[in-house]
Scaffold this motif. Structure first.
Motif, PDB file in Angstrom:
ATOM      1  N   HIS A 108       0.833  -1.206   0.000  1.00  0.00           N
ATOM      2  CA  HIS A 108       0.000   0.000   0.000  1.00  0.00           C
ATOM      3  C   HIS A 108       0.861   1.246   0.000  1.00  0.00           C
ATOM      4  O   HIS A 108       1.965   1.256   0.545  1.00  0.00           O
ATOM      5  N   ASP A 126      -3.606   5.888  -1.610  1.00  0.00           N
ATOM      6  CA  ASP A 126      -4.701   5.203  -2.293  1.00  0.00           C
ATOM      7  C   ASP A 126      -4.250   4.561  -3.597  1.00  0.00           C
ATOM      8  O   ASP A 126      -5.058   4.300  -4.485  1.00  0.00           O
ATOM      9  N   ILE A 160      -8.016  10.176  -8.725  1.00  0.00           N
ATOM     10  CA  ILE A 160      -7.791  10.167  -7.283  1.00  0.00           C
ATOM     11  C   ILE A 160      -6.886  11.330  -6.877  1.00  0.00           C
ATOM     12  O   ILE A 160      -7.177  12.072  -5.941  1.00  0.00           O
ATOM     13  N   TYR A 193      -8.008  14.342  -4.529  1.00  0.00           N
ATOM     14  CA  TYR A 193      -7.322  14.485  -3.238  1.00  0.00           C
ATOM     15  C   TYR A 193      -6.676  15.857  -3.088  1.00  0.00           C
ATOM     16  O   TYR A 193      -6.649  16.436  -2.012  1.00  0.00           O
ATOM     17  N   ILE A 230     -13.597   7.205  -3.161  1.00  0.00           N
ATOM     18  CA  ILE A 230     -12.631   6.117  -3.304  1.00  0.00           C
ATOM     19  C   ILE A 230     -13.365   4.775  -3.427  1.00  0.00           C
ATOM     20  O   ILE A 230     -13.022   3.931  -4.247  1.00  0.00           O
ATOM     21  N   ASP A 270     -13.249   2.591  -6.872  1.00  0.00           N
ATOM     22  CA  ASP A 270     -12.626   1.272  -6.741  1.00  0.00           C
ATOM     23  C   ASP A 270     -13.540   0.196  -7.347  1.00  0.00           C
ATOM     24  O   ASP A 270     -13.077  -0.768  -7.937  1.00  0.00           O
TER      25      ASP A 270
END
Lengths: 368, 320
Positions: A7, A10, A141, A145, A169, A173
């Motif tokens: 990760h 995002d 994204i 953001y 999100i 997704d």
């Protein structure tokens, strides 16, 4: 084949879309939690930096969920990171996990052969459509953001911006349609724009965020510093975004030129990682009239340590306050919050003084 | 007296809980310095009682809280301003020494430096990884040597040749002190060495890269220690001013900021009144099992009514 990857902010949404569109099944590691951190810390060398430990925790949690192929970044540098995949592979193998690992190395020819070996033949058309979908998701994204970082400071209903962003999100997704991605991007742009008061009182403070990419992009490790700043009424801007980094990496954009030029007075050479970016961008934010700069880095990060020791000179030379945080698994909320509040107070007083000029000194601020 | 407006500043720290009562001009009228003893709410109530007894029936126009217990004190009192300790210390120092350029503060478990230019803070730092140079450690060493903490500093002043103590880490500093003791060095020499080591440690960690310029104000509980004061003056080669109320500067700053806030915004105070000394405050905590984060949630109750909650990271526990 069950693909997994670490990760970072995002990023998972776009990477997952890429592999799924190519026809692979993906195991996204569970969201980073204290459990991830504890696992990573337990099995990592103590002096590895925080990103290493979180990556390892991600891998362990994903392998436990059935993943068997880890995709990880590699390369020769720009810091110790180039060596991380190798060490993580050894650690996981020693623990008895069975998996293979694909490490993204520099050099196109090399990669094409390795990709074919790992993933089998991939039809060109399929690759194009997968890359396009993933890229559009990533762009959407990052764009939304960026707006979140600005609008959190102005929201009327506390927490609404974050609530909207979480919804965005989730929806982006779920969808696999390019048109839907574009539609969501427009829809949420408007929704988030609408959260601010029509009549603003005063001009909010503006802070630029610089530092090591993982610590800037991943809210879990920086203890949600951007959210904390937003709640203190501070607009945040940063240069580091996944898509921005990728464009520069592929030489489709050249921010480095500007960064190097801005940094030249204080630092003349590339010092690994994002060291020169931290210096150069601090200068650039200062020239754009920002109120302050916050530098983030993992504890023991060499490039950021170099930048850290140069930043006081930049702060003095450009007249911009700079605050540095180094994070590791021992970082605690209270210390971060106290320093942030004090930093914001400092910026506010400085701004008030600047706006009122010399009058300020005569005013009853500290009493008669 | 009843017609006078007063402001109250409260600093709930790791070691001490301080209250400062300010008059309508922001001047200190009364200070209360109590040991926190791990019971912040009880001690806070005790402090309020002391003020109420001495000044019965006074009207409090605004309340500010600061220190590591600022949020807790804020909900218990109904504070108008809840401020971090860096800002309050800076404000209080500038109030008392308008020309101050450097504020050094050493408290129970943290130490900070604040650089002030033209009356506003421009830079600051706080100890981040270690509490080696703070009051708690001195307290501990004084207890080990069976010297009252109030006299600790005077021992240092008697030293002719301070020994060199390793001050990087409090555990190693203690071993080093014991080692020097066993070699036969005198107590004053060792204590003076400890003071110098702490000062070196402070300047190398907290003060690193900061422009320490005169006038310098030294405040916080540790400023009471004349040994540390002398070590600072020796190391910096200039005078270090210790304000009269060095031990309650955070509380004074909180009071000044509360006054500023009330006057600027023409607000009425949220202060619940001295009656809270009769209220029963209770806290309870539990571990949330909603996700692998296992947040430790704390509930604060006032007379069985839930008034605040913290420790969570998500929206699940937001509603009070």
């Amino acid at each position: 084949m069950q693909i997994t990857f670490p990760h970072m902010g995002d990023m998972a949404v776009a990477v997952k879309a890429l592999f799924q569109e190519l026809g692979f099944s993906v195991v996204v590691p569970p969201p980073i939690s204290r459990k991830t951190l504890n696992l990573g810390v337990k099995y990592s060398p103590e002096f590895a930096c925080l990103p290493f430990k979180i990556n390892l925790g991600n891998f362990m949690e994903a392998l436990d969920k059935g993943a068997d192929l880890i995709v990880m970044g590699g390369g020769c540098g720009p810091c110790r990171f180039g060596y991380y995949a190798e060490v993580q592979r050894e650690i996981l193998q020693e623990m008895g996990y069975e998996f293979s690992m694909y490490v993204i190395e520099p050099g196109i020819i090399n990669n094409i052969r390795k990709i074919r070996e790992t993933f089998g033949p991939l039809p060109f058309r399929k690759v194009v459509s997968a890359v396009r979908l993933a890229w559009n998701k990533a762009r959407a994204i990052d764009e939304i953001y960026k707006l979140v970082l600005e609008k959190r400071a102005l929201e009327v209903e506390e927490g609404l911006v974050d609530k909207l962003y979480a919804g965005f999100i989730r929806k982006i997704d779920e969808t696999m349609s390019l048109d839907e991605v574009r539609r969501l991007r427009r829809e949420y742009r408007e929704k988030i724009e609408d959260t601010s008061a029509k009549y603003k009182r005063g001009i909010p403070l503006k802070v630029g965020l610089v530092g090591e990419i993982y610590l800037v992009l991943e809210p879990f490790v920086n203890l949600e510093i951007e959210k904390r700043l937003g709640q203190l009424g501070v607009m945040v801007e940063r240069d580091l975004y996944m898509t921005n980094w990728l464009l520069n990496f592929l030489h489709l954009r050249n921010d480095e030129k500007h960064i190097r030029r801005a940094a030249r007075k204080y630092l003349g050479s590339f010092v690994g990682g994002h060291g020169i970016d931290s210096v150069g961008n601090t200068v650039r934010y200062s020239r754009r009239g920002f109120d302050g700069v916050i530098q983030l880095g993992p504890f023991t990060c060499m490039p950021e340590i170099i930048a850290r020791s140069i930043l006081p000179a930049v702060s003095k030379g450009e007249g911009i306050p700079v605050l540095t945080f180094f994070f590791d698994e021992h970082s605690a909320d209270a210390g971060i919050q106290t320093r942030l509040e004090a930093f914001v107070d400092l910026l506010e007083r400085k701004k008030r003084q600047r706006m009122k000029g010399l009058e300020y000194k005569g005013e009853i601020v500290y009493g008669q | 007296m009843a017609s006078e407006k007063y402001y109250l500043g409260v600093d709930v720290g790791s070691v001490s809980t301080d209250l400062a009562l300010l008059d309508s001009f922001g001047n200190l009228v009364e200070k209360v310095y109590l040991r926190t003893r791990g019971k912040p709410v009880e001690v806070l109530k005790e402090g309020l009682r002391i003020i109420e007894e001495k000044y019965p029936g006074i009207e409090i126009n605004g309340v500010g809280t600061t220190g590591s217990g600022r949020a807790l004190a804020g909900v218990v009192l109904g504070a108008d301003v809840v401020k971090n300790e860096i800002s309050t210390h800076a404000v209080a120092a500038s109030r008392i020494f308008p020309d101050v350029r450097t504020v050094m503060e050493i408290g129970g478990q943290d130490s900070k430096i604040i650089i002030i230019r033209d009356g506003i803070p421009v830079d600051f730092a706080m100890n981040s990884v270690c509490a080696a140079g703070t009051g708690s450690f001195l307290d501990q060493q004084a207890a080990r040597l069976e010297i009252p903490i109030e006299e600790f500093g005077y021992y240092a002043l008697q030293a002719k040749n301070p020994v060199r103590i390793a001050g990087r880490c409090s555990v190693f500093a203690e071993s080093d002190m014991i080692h020097k003791q066993q070699l036969g060095y005198g107590l004053p020499e060792i204590i003076a060495g400890l003071c110098e080591a702490m000062v070196r440690n402070y300047l190398n960690n907290v003060g690193k890269g900061k422009e320490i310029e005169e006038p310098i104000v030294f405040q916080g509980g540790v400023a009471a220690n004349v040994g540390i004061r002398a070590a600072f003056e020796k190391e910096l080669g200039c005078k270090v001013h210790v304000p009269e109320y060095y031990d309650v500067m955070g509380a004074i700053g909180a009071g000044i900021l509360a006054r500023e806030y009330i006057l600027e915004n023409k607000k009425k105070t949220n202060f619940k009144g001295f009656k809270i000394t009769d209220f029963a405050f209770k806290t309870s905590s539990f571990e949330c099992d909603g996700c692998p984060n296992h947040c430790e949630i704390v509930n604060i109750y006032e007379n069985e009514k839930l008034i605040a909650r913290w420790g969570y990271q998500c929206a699940r526990w937001e509603a009070v």
